[in-house]
Design a protein around this motif. Sequence first.
Motif, PDB file in Angstrom:
ATOM      1  N   ALA A  45       0.837  -1.206   0.000  1.00 51.89           N
ATOM      2  CA  ALA A  45       0.000   0.000   0.000  1.00 51.89           C
ATOM      3  C   ALA A  45       0.870   1.253   0.000  1.00 51.89           C
ATOM      4  O   ALA A  45       0.583   2.216  -0.721  1.00 51.89           O
ATOM      5  N   ILE A  46       1.932   1.238   0.788  1.00 49.14           N
ATOM      6  CA  ILE A  46       2.846   2.388   0.833  1.00 49.14           C
ATOM      7  C   ILE A  46       3.543   2.566  -0.508  1.00 49.14           C
ATOM      8  O   ILE A  46       3.653   3.689  -1.019  1.00 49.14           O
ATOM      9  N   LYS A  47       4.002   1.477  -1.112  1.00 51.32           N
ATOM     10  CA  LYS A  47       4.653   1.566  -2.429  1.00 51.32           C
ATOM     11  C   LYS A  47       3.705   2.130  -3.476  1.00 51.32           C
ATOM     12  O   LYS A  47       4.094   2.985  -4.280  1.00 51.32           O
ATOM     13  N   LEU A  48       2.467   1.643  -3.471  1.00 48.97           N
ATOM     14  CA  LEU A  48       1.475   2.142  -4.431  1.00 48.97           C
ATOM     15  C   LEU A  48       1.222   3.630  -4.227  1.00 48.97           C
ATOM     16  O   LEU A  48       1.202   4.408  -5.190  1.00 48.97           O
ATOM     17  N   ALA A  49       1.033   4.039  -2.997  1.00 48.65           N
ATOM     18  CA  ALA A  49       0.770   5.452  -2.700  1.00 48.65           C
ATOM     19  C   ALA A  49       1.945   6.327  -3.127  1.00 48.65           C
ATOM     20  O   ALA A  49       1.745   7.377  -3.743  1.00 48.65           O
ATOM     21  N   ARG A  50       3.135   5.896  -2.807  1.00 55.59           N
ATOM     22  CA  ARG A  50       4.318   6.687  -3.191  1.00 55.59           C
ATOM     23  C   ARG A  50       4.440   6.795  -4.700  1.00 55.59           C
ATOM     24  O   ARG A  50       4.712   7.868  -5.235  1.00 55.59           O
ATOM     25  N   LEU A  59      -5.470   7.035  -0.817  1.00 57.04           N
ATOM     26  CA  LEU A  59      -5.587   5.984  -1.822  1.00 57.04           C
ATOM     27  C   LEU A  59      -6.596   4.911  -1.419  1.00 57.04           C
ATOM     28  O   LEU A  59      -7.367   4.432  -2.241  1.00 57.04           O
ATOM     29  N   PHE A  60      -6.597   4.559  -0.143  1.00 52.73           N
ATOM     30  CA  PHE A  60      -7.479   3.509   0.371  1.00 52.73           C
ATOM     31  C   PHE A  60      -8.463   4.094   1.368  1.00 52.73           C
ATOM     32  O   PHE A  60      -8.114   4.972   2.143  1.00 52.73           O
ATOM     33  N   PHE A  61      -9.696   3.585   1.359  1.00 49.95           N
ATOM     34  CA  PHE A  61     -10.721   4.103   2.259  1.00 49.95           C
ATOM     35  C   PHE A  61     -11.752   3.014   2.533  1.00 49.95           C
ATOM     36  O   PHE A  61     -11.902   2.070   1.752  1.00 49.95           O
TER      37      PHE A  61
END
Length: 66
Positions: A45-50, A59-61
Amino acid sequence: MKNDIRDLRRAKGYRQEDLAAAVGVSRQTIIAIENNKYDPSLELAIKLARHLQTTVEQLFFLEEER
C-alpha cells in the motif's frame, strides 16, 4: 476496503503492467486490488501510494467513508 488506484493510475498515464513493475508485483495483483478483491499488505500500500504520489489514507478508504 475500497481504493482509487484505477483512477489515479489512469490519470498518470500508467498501464496496469507499468504500475505492477514499479511496485514489484504482477499485473494480476494490480487487477485484484483495483477490483477490491485483494487488500494489499501495508508495505505494498505504501509503495502504491508513493508511486502514485499520494498518501495511503487518500488511496485507500472504507466503503462507508464515501
